[in-house]
Scaffold this motif. Structure first.
Motif, PDB file in Angstrom:
ATOM      1  N   LEU A  99      36.035  36.093  26.863  1.00  0.00           N
ATOM      2  CA  LEU A  99      36.576  36.825  27.698  1.00  0.00           C
ATOM      3  C   LEU A  99      38.140  35.747  28.021  1.00  0.00           C
ATOM      4  O   LEU A  99      38.166  34.320  27.954  1.00  0.00           O
ATOM      5  CB  LEU A  99      35.864  36.802  28.760  1.00  0.00           C
ATOM      6  CG  LEU A  99      34.351  37.428  29.167  1.00  0.00           C
ATOM      7  CD1 LEU A  99      34.179  37.707  31.235  1.00  0.00           C
ATOM      8  CD2 LEU A  99      34.996  39.089  28.994  1.00  0.00           C
ATOM      9  N   HIS A 100      38.659  36.892  28.811  1.00  0.00           N
ATOM     10  CA  HIS A 100      39.902  36.346  28.437  1.00  0.00           C
ATOM     11  C   HIS A 100      40.695  36.597  30.191  1.00  0.00           C
ATOM     12  O   HIS A 100      40.334  37.862  30.602  1.00  0.00           O
ATOM     13  CB  HIS A 100      40.989  36.911  27.361  1.00  0.00           C
ATOM     14  CG  HIS A 100      40.791  36.336  25.899  1.00  0.00           C
ATOM     15  ND1 HIS A 100      41.181  34.919  25.793  1.00  0.00           N
ATOM     16  CD2 HIS A 100      40.019  36.163  25.169  1.00  0.00           C
ATOM     17  CE1 HIS A 100      41.020  34.921  24.414  1.00  0.00           C
ATOM     18  NE2 HIS A 100      39.706  35.039  23.993  1.00  0.00           N
ATOM     19  N   VAL A 101      41.778  35.855  30.729  1.00  0.00           N
ATOM     20  CA  VAL A 101      41.880  36.179  32.032  1.00  0.00           C
ATOM     21  C   VAL A 101      43.028  36.886  31.969  1.00  0.00           C
ATOM     22  O   VAL A 101      43.991  36.726  30.704  1.00  0.00           O
ATOM     23  CB  VAL A 101      42.440  34.811  32.343  1.00  0.00           C
ATOM     24  CG1 VAL A 101      43.281  35.037  34.145  1.00  0.00           C
ATOM     25  CG2 VAL A 101      41.585  33.736  33.252  1.00  0.00           C
ATOM     26  N   LYS A 102      43.457  38.497  32.116  1.00  0.00           N
ATOM     27  CA  LYS A 102      44.533  38.869  32.766  1.00  0.00           C
ATOM     28  C   LYS A 102      45.469  38.911  33.386  1.00  0.00           C
ATOM     29  O   LYS A 102      46.330  39.161  33.217  1.00  0.00           O
ATOM     30  CB  LYS A 102      43.425  40.362  32.463  1.00  0.00           C
ATOM     31  CG  LYS A 102      44.968  41.724  32.179  1.00  0.00           C
ATOM     32  CD  LYS A 102      43.145  42.888  32.567  1.00  0.00           C
ATOM     33  CE  LYS A 102      44.475  44.034  32.093  1.00  0.00           C
ATOM     34  NZ  LYS A 102      43.940  45.444  33.093  1.00  0.00           N
ATOM     35  N   GLU A 103      44.856  38.239  34.991  1.00  0.00           N
ATOM     36  CA  GLU A 103      45.208  38.182  36.253  1.00  0.00           C
ATOM     37  C   GLU A 103      45.576  37.647  36.500  1.00  0.00           C
ATOM     38  O   GLU A 103      44.239  36.693  36.895  1.00  0.00           O
ATOM     39  CB  GLU A 103      45.375  39.252  36.975  1.00  0.00           C
ATOM     40  CG  GLU A 103      46.481  40.856  36.244  1.00  0.00           C
ATOM     41  CD  GLU A 103      45.878  42.272  36.824  1.00  0.00           C
ATOM     42  OE1 GLU A 103      45.580  41.437  38.539  1.00  0.00           O
ATOM     43  OE2 GLU A 103      45.083  42.978  36.453  1.00  0.00           O
ATOM     44  N   LEU A 104      46.026  36.326  37.242  1.00  0.00           N
ATOM     45  CA  LEU A 104      45.970  35.604  37.978  1.00  0.00           C
ATOM     46  C   LEU A 104      46.742  35.645  39.564  1.00  0.00           C
ATOM     47  O   LEU A 104      48.231  35.747  39.701  1.00  0.00           O
ATOM     48  CB  LEU A 104      46.555  33.697  37.552  1.00  0.00           C
ATOM     49  CG  LEU A 104      45.829  33.134  38.135  1.00  0.00           C
ATOM     50  CD1 LEU A 104      44.275  32.729  38.631  1.00  0.00           C
ATOM     51  CD2 LEU A 104      46.640  31.058  37.664  1.00  0.00           C
TER      52      LEU A 104
END
Length: 568
Positions: free
Chosen positions: A82-87
């Protein structure tokens, strides 16, 4: 020897098996990429979090345990993680600094630290996030120069660094931001010349650099920007430079604001810009006569006050159907005041008209019925020879009256929004896929900037004989995501908008923003009644709000704030 080789092969096989097992485990468990987990921990370590908003950043996996503000892709990507899309860390009272580890998020699209108290510089490593679409750092205490590396973000749509302490010059590398539409960099200490290379930007729509320390000259090449709607450079120091004649060729321009920029020379003929709605060239040293070409019928505001203009008031200022304010005060204009400026004005959809003509050399009022002024028109002539006539006292108040009028016109400018209120309600609810009766605009007030701040309340659909009193969690997340990701469709009337805050109180206080698929439609809201999401909208650039008409294209900018829920 043979036995040794067997053991070696066995060890290699075991290592490979272990690696494949771990990879399969990662795929089965949907865990966040380890490099991004490490980066998040470093980011938290560089921040000061007095309200403990990030207290759950040490519990479980960032993506699967819903760390505050961390939004991930719904499924693992090709590498099995899984990867971060938004912070999304909007308005959390964070201080400290931005970690260089921000550059580790190879798939991030939105980086949002708006309206915190973060200091230090903008890390150059952000330039490594080639997937980034929204860079939102406005409303902090960031300082230092803009990194050249930001100019190599191929997918960047919006850069907002306004209301910080950024210094230094604009990087020439920004000329490579081919997809960037929005440059919001106002209220900083950016200095030096505007690079003429920025005239190559094919997608640029909004160029907002007011309240900085820019100098040099206005690039005439800006007339070559094919999609520019708003050019706002107020309160800079282009000492001695002129407004390029080429600016008359900005065919899509809606707003030209160059107030208090130490500009000299004549005003170019802007009559060929078909949809121009707002001009502010006040508080410069412009000279010569007023251009005689008729401006766009869409014009609502013309402010040419506090210059060195001479000659007479031309006929082209009459018959502008949507004009709300004409200010040519504090110049050296002479001749007569044409009564056609206010004749045939009615209480139409655009509201009233303010004519500020003070402190010139105007001697008479010409035209039939020249002293008959409609109720929705205000004319100020104090400081002109025409005021020596006793029957014109109603136009010539005292200096204190004049000051009160000036302050009153500033404070009452928000009233110009009233004719557009229903159009705005329809635009916003349509964009959010809500009904008109789900929106309540509780107030709207004019602020320094200038900006129009709105306070909104959004209500669920009322369904008869249903006992629910709130939005469901999915709908809260959908609406929040529409605002924080700038997914509300472009407006044909309003723009641009700026989100200040989106804080949820009870009963939504524990709703966690997560990555969701397509939002729910109205049909999915059955059984939801009378709860409220709190919000406040601020439209930066009053003019964009006041001037843009139905057929114009631009985007809006919102500001959200807390409003307590309405009782059932």
């Amino acid at each position: 020897m043979y036995q040794s080789r067997v053991w070696t092969y066995a060890a290699v096989f075991a290592t490979c098996l272990c690696w494949f097992s771990l990879r399969a485990l990662a795929q089965n468990l949907d865990i966040t990429h380890p490099a991004e987990v490490t980066a998040l921990q470093a980011i938290k370590g560089s921040l000061v979090d007095p309200n403990k908003n990030l207290s759950n950043w040490n519990r479980g996996d960032p993506c699967t345990a819903n760390w505050t503000g961390v939004l991930c892709y719904n499924t693992s990507l090709s590498d099995g993680y899984l990867h971060v899309k938004e912070l999304q860390l909007l308005n959390m009272n964070l201080s400290g600094s931005l970690s260089p580890e921000l550059g580790r998020f190879s798939f991030m699209k939105i980086l949002d630290f708006m309206w915190n108290k973060i200091t230090g510089s903008i890390p150059k490593e952000i330039g490594n996030i080639t997937s980034l679409e929204l860079l939102l750092l406005n409303g902090n205490q960031l300082s230092g120069p803009l990194p050249d590396e930001l100019g190599y973000l191929p997918n960047l749509d919006r850069i907002q660094i306004d209301q910080n302490y950024i210094s230094g010059s604009l990087p020439k590398s920004f000329a490579y931001l081919n997809k960037t539409k929005h440059f919001h960099m106002n209220n900083n200490s950016i200095s030096g010349q505007i690079p003429h290379e920025l005239s190559r930007l094919p997608s640029l729509v909004h160029f907002l650099l007011d309240n900085n320390n820019l100098s040099g000259y206005l690039p005439p090449q800006f007339s070559e920007l094919p999609n520019l709607l708003i050019l706002q450079l107020d309160n800079n120091n282009f000492d001695g430079t002129t407004i390029p004649d080429s600016y008359s060729k900005m065919s899509k321009l809606l707003k030209l604001s160059l107030r208090n920029c130490s500009l000299q020379g004549p005003i170019p003929d802007l009559s060929g810009i078909p949809n121009l709605g707002y001009i502010d060239l006040s508080s410069n040293q412009l000279n010569g006569s007023l251009p005689s070409g008729k401006l766009s019928d869409e014009i609502t505001t013309i402010n040419l006050s506090n210059n060195n203009l001479t000659g007479t008031i031309p006929a082209n200022f009459s018959g502008l159907p949507h004009l709300q304010k004409l200010s040519i005060a504090n110049n050296s204009l002479d001749g007569s005041v044409p009564a056609s400026l206010w004749q045939n004005r009615t209480l139409n959809a655009t509201g009233g008209l303010i004519l500020e003509l003070q402190n010139n050399n105007l001697t008479t009022i010409s035209g039939t019925g020249s002293t008959e002024v409609p109720l929705n028109v205000t004319v100020w002539l104090r400081g002109n020879p025409v005021c020596s006539s006793a029957n014109l006292n109603k136009f010539c108040g005292s200096e204190s009256d004049d000051k009160n009028s000036s302050q009153g016109s500033t404070n009452s400018t928000a009233s110009y929004f009233r004719p557009y209120k229903s159009t705005f309600e329809e635009y916003l609810t349509t964009g959010l896929n809500l009904s008109l009766d789900q929106l309540d605009i509780t107030s709207f007030d004019w602020e320094k900037g200038p900006r129009l701040r709105m306070y909104l309340k959004l209500f669920p659909v009322h369904v008869k004989d249903n006992s629910s009193h709130t939005f469901n969690e999915s709908e809260v997340q959908r609406i929040m995501g529409m605002f924080t990701s700038w997914n509300i469709p472009d407006s044909t009337v309003f723009g641009p908008y700026e989100l200040i805050n989106f804080i949820l109180l009870d009963p939504y206080k524990n709703v966690v923003a997560t990555s969701t698929k397509s939002g729910l439609g109205k049909g999915a809201l059955a059984g939801i009644i009378l709860g409220t999401i709190a919000g406040a909208v601020t439209l930066s650039a009053i003019v964009s709000l006041l001037i843009l008409r139905k057929h114009l294209r631009t985007t809006t900018q919102f500001q959200e704030d807390v409003i307590h829920p309405r009782a059932p």
